[in-house]
Design a protein around this motif. Structure first.
Motif, PDB file in Angstrom:
ATOM      1  N   MET A   1      11.734 -36.531   2.506  1.00 25.39           N
ATOM      2  CA  MET A   1      11.236 -35.194   2.763  1.00 25.39           C
ATOM      3  C   MET A   1      12.430 -34.282   3.062  1.00 25.39           C
ATOM      4  N   PRO A   2      12.557 -33.133   2.385  1.00 27.20           N
ATOM      5  CA  PRO A   2      13.691 -32.248   2.630  1.00 27.20           C
ATOM      6  C   PRO A   2      13.566 -31.551   3.979  1.00 27.20           C
ATOM      7  N   ARG A   3      14.727 -31.312   4.578  1.00 25.65           N
ATOM      8  CA  ARG A   3      14.751 -30.634   5.877  1.00 25.65           C
ATOM      9  C   ARG A   3      14.525 -29.143   5.677  1.00 25.65           C
ATOM     10  N   GLN A   4      13.890 -28.531   6.649  1.00 27.41           N
ATOM     11  CA  GLN A   4      13.663 -27.096   6.582  1.00 27.41           C
ATOM     12  C   GLN A   4      14.955 -26.363   6.917  1.00 27.41           C
ATOM     13  N   THR A   5      15.185 -25.249   6.248  1.00 25.44           N
ATOM     14  CA  THR A   5      16.359 -24.430   6.538  1.00 25.44           C
ATOM     15  C   THR A   5      15.910 -23.009   6.805  1.00 25.44           C
ATOM     16  N   GLY A   6      16.769 -22.261   7.471  1.00 21.37           N
ATOM     17  CA  GLY A   6      16.453 -20.872   7.775  1.00 21.37           C
ATOM     18  C   GLY A   6      15.966 -20.711   9.200  1.00 21.37           C
ATOM     19  N   ILE A   7      15.556 -19.476   9.523  1.00 23.97           N
ATOM     20  CA  ILE A   7      15.102 -19.143  10.866  1.00 23.97           C
ATOM     21  C   ILE A   7      13.662 -18.646  10.789  1.00 23.97           C
ATOM     22  N   LYS A   8      12.796 -19.227  11.620  1.00 21.13           N
ATOM     23  CA  LYS A   8      11.394 -18.816  11.683  1.00 21.13           C
ATOM     24  C   LYS A   8      11.036 -18.579  13.143  1.00 21.13           C
ATOM     25  N   GLN A   9      10.633 -17.363  13.460  1.00 20.44           N
ATOM     26  CA  GLN A   9      10.324 -17.037  14.845  1.00 20.44           C
ATOM     27  C   GLN A   9       8.964 -17.592  15.237  1.00 20.44           C
ATOM     28  N   ALA A  10       8.910 -18.256  16.396  1.00 25.23           N
ATOM     29  CA  ALA A  10       7.666 -18.840  16.892  1.00 25.23           C
ATOM     30  C   ALA A  10       6.999 -17.924  17.911  1.00 25.23           C
ATOM     31  N   ALA A  11       7.788 -17.269  18.781  1.00 28.16           N
ATOM     32  CA  ALA A  11       7.230 -16.374  19.799  1.00 28.16           C
ATOM     33  C   ALA A  11       8.314 -15.416  20.270  1.00 28.16           C
ATOM     34  N   ALA A  12       7.875 -14.236  20.711  1.00 29.86           N
ATOM     35  CA  ALA A  12       8.798 -13.238  21.254  1.00 29.86           C
ATOM     36  C   ALA A  12       8.253 -12.744  22.586  1.00 29.86           C
ATOM     37  N   ASN A  13       9.153 -12.420  23.483  1.00 29.87           N
ATOM     38  CA  ASN A  13       8.784 -11.923  24.802  1.00 29.87           C
ATOM     39  C   ASN A  13       8.924 -10.398  24.788  1.00 29.87           C
ATOM     40  N   ARG A  14       7.879  -9.711  24.330  1.00 25.39           N
ATOM     41  CA  ARG A  14       7.940  -8.251  24.226  1.00 25.39           C
ATOM     42  C   ARG A  14       7.937  -7.593  25.598  1.00 25.39           C
ATOM     43  N   LYS A  15       7.359  -8.245  26.577  1.00 20.06           N
ATOM     44  CA  LYS A  15       7.326  -7.688  27.928  1.00 20.06           C
ATOM     45  C   LYS A  15       8.733  -7.590  28.523  1.00 20.06           C
ATOM     46  N   ALA A  16       9.609  -8.504  28.131  1.00 15.07           N
ATOM     47  CA  ALA A  16      10.981  -8.489  28.647  1.00 15.07           C
ATOM     48  C   ALA A  16      11.704  -7.210  28.215  1.00 15.07           C
ATOM     49  N   PHE A  17      11.460  -6.752  26.996  1.00 13.67           N
ATOM     50  CA  PHE A  17      12.122  -5.537  26.515  1.00 13.67           C
ATOM     51  C   PHE A  17      11.559  -4.298  27.202  1.00 13.67           C
ATOM     52  N   HIS A  18      10.332  -4.391  27.699  1.00 18.31           N
ATOM     53  CA  HIS A  18       9.733  -3.276  28.433  1.00 18.31           C
ATOM     54  C   HIS A  18      10.247  -3.220  29.867  1.00 18.31           C
ATOM     55  N   ASP A  19      10.470  -4.383  30.476  1.00 17.59           N
ATOM     56  CA  ASP A  19      10.831  -4.449  31.888  1.00 17.59           C
ATOM     57  C   ASP A  19      12.329  -4.502  32.157  1.00 17.59           C
ATOM     58  N   TYR A  20      13.152  -4.839  31.151  1.00 17.70           N
ATOM     59  CA  TYR A  20      14.574  -5.058  31.381  1.00 17.70           C
ATOM     60  C   TYR A  20      15.430  -4.371  30.320  1.00 17.70           C
ATOM     61  N   PHE A  21      16.675  -4.057  30.703  1.00 20.41           N
ATOM     62  CA  PHE A  21      17.729  -3.725  29.757  1.00 20.41           C
ATOM     63  C   PHE A  21      18.405  -5.037  29.398  1.00 20.41           C
ATOM     64  N   VAL A  22      18.520  -5.350  28.117  1.00 16.80           N
ATOM     65  CA  VAL A  22      19.152  -6.593  27.695  1.00 16.80           C
ATOM     66  C   VAL A  22      20.651  -6.322  27.530  1.00 16.80           C
ATOM     67  N   LEU A  23      21.454  -6.953  28.371  1.00 17.67           N
ATOM     68  CA  LEU A  23      22.897  -6.739  28.343  1.00 17.67           C
ATOM     69  C   LEU A  23      23.600  -7.667  27.365  1.00 17.67           C
ATOM     70  N   ASP A  24      23.157  -8.907  27.297  1.00 18.65           N
ATOM     71  CA  ASP A  24      23.810  -9.893  26.431  1.00 18.65           C
ATOM     72  C   ASP A  24      22.783 -10.948  26.032  1.00 18.65           C
ATOM     73  N   ARG A  25      23.015 -11.591  24.879  1.00 23.49           N
ATOM     74  CA  ARG A  25      22.087 -12.602  24.370  1.00 23.49           C
ATOM     75  C   ARG A  25      22.831 -13.904  24.117  1.00 23.49           C
ATOM     76  N   TYR A  26      22.157 -15.021  24.400  1.00 21.52           N
ATOM     77  CA  TYR A  26      22.720 -16.349  24.189  1.00 21.52           C
ATOM     78  C   TYR A  26      21.684 -17.224  23.511  1.00 21.52           C
ATOM     79  N   GLU A  27      22.164 -18.189  22.734  1.00 22.38           N
ATOM     80  CA  GLU A  27      21.275 -19.145  22.072  1.00 22.38           C
ATOM     81  C   GLU A  27      21.376 -20.480  22.797  1.00 22.38           C
ATOM     82  N   ALA A  28      20.236 -21.081  23.059  1.00 21.38           N
ATOM     83  CA  ALA A  28      20.203 -22.375  23.740  1.00 21.38           C
ATOM     84  C   ALA A  28      19.186 -23.274  23.058  1.00 21.38           C
ATOM     85  N   GLY A  29      19.466 -24.553  23.076  1.00 22.64           N
ATOM     86  CA  GLY A  29      18.482 -25.533  22.642  1.00 22.64           C
ATOM     87  C   GLY A  29      17.522 -25.783  23.787  1.00 22.64           C
TER      88      GLY A  29
END
Length: 153
Positions: A1-29
């Protein structure tokens, strides 16, 4: 079975953008069990009240709700359990120093699949005051009005 490639968004926290200023972003497993990954693929994930903490040099996400997998059995885990995020030790220590010193918060902004692995986008955020939220709403409304007027012409 071939592995999936690319990026697929599962969920977003829209409330965070309403309540906070985002200063920096990091990726974590994220450390998950098998049925939790299947549940995320089904789209049963809620980030609304989630936040991150650092304890003993490890990064944890709290308040992330992953509904139990409907076809699961005894391997289903508690939906609101604390989950460990996977980042390099130096990055975690740097984030801990910023959180302690500047009074900012770590908030999960989104969960997505990157080449069949679940990743969490963590934002270094500073809280908005009430008048900041009003200004953002007024600007958004003004942009909508301008777009409507341009569309009608």
């Amino acid at each position: 079975m071939p592995r999936q490639t690319g990026i697929k968004q599962a969920a977003a926290n829209r409330k965070a953008f309403h309540d906070y200023f985002v200063l920096d972003r990091y990726e974590a497993g994220i450390e998950l069990s098998g049925t939790e990954v299947k549940s995320i693929r089904a789209g049963t994930l809620n980030l609304k009240d989630a936040y991150c903490t650092i304890k003993n040099g490890e990064l944890f996400v709290r308040g992330m709700h992953i509904s139990p997998y409907e076809k699961g059995n005894i391997f289903n885990r508690d939906p609101d359990r604390i989950r460990r995020l996977l980042m390099h030790k130096k990055e975690i220590l740097k984030l801990n120093a910023k959180v302690m010193q500047e009074g900012v918060a770590l908030v999960p902004l989104s969960v997505y699949f990157k080449d069949s692995r679940v990743k969490v986008e963590v934002g270094l955020c500073k809280g908005k005051k009430l008048y900041d939220k009003r200004d953002a709403d007024a600007k958004r409304q003004a942009d909508r009005d301008i777009d409507r007027q341009m569309k009608n012409r």
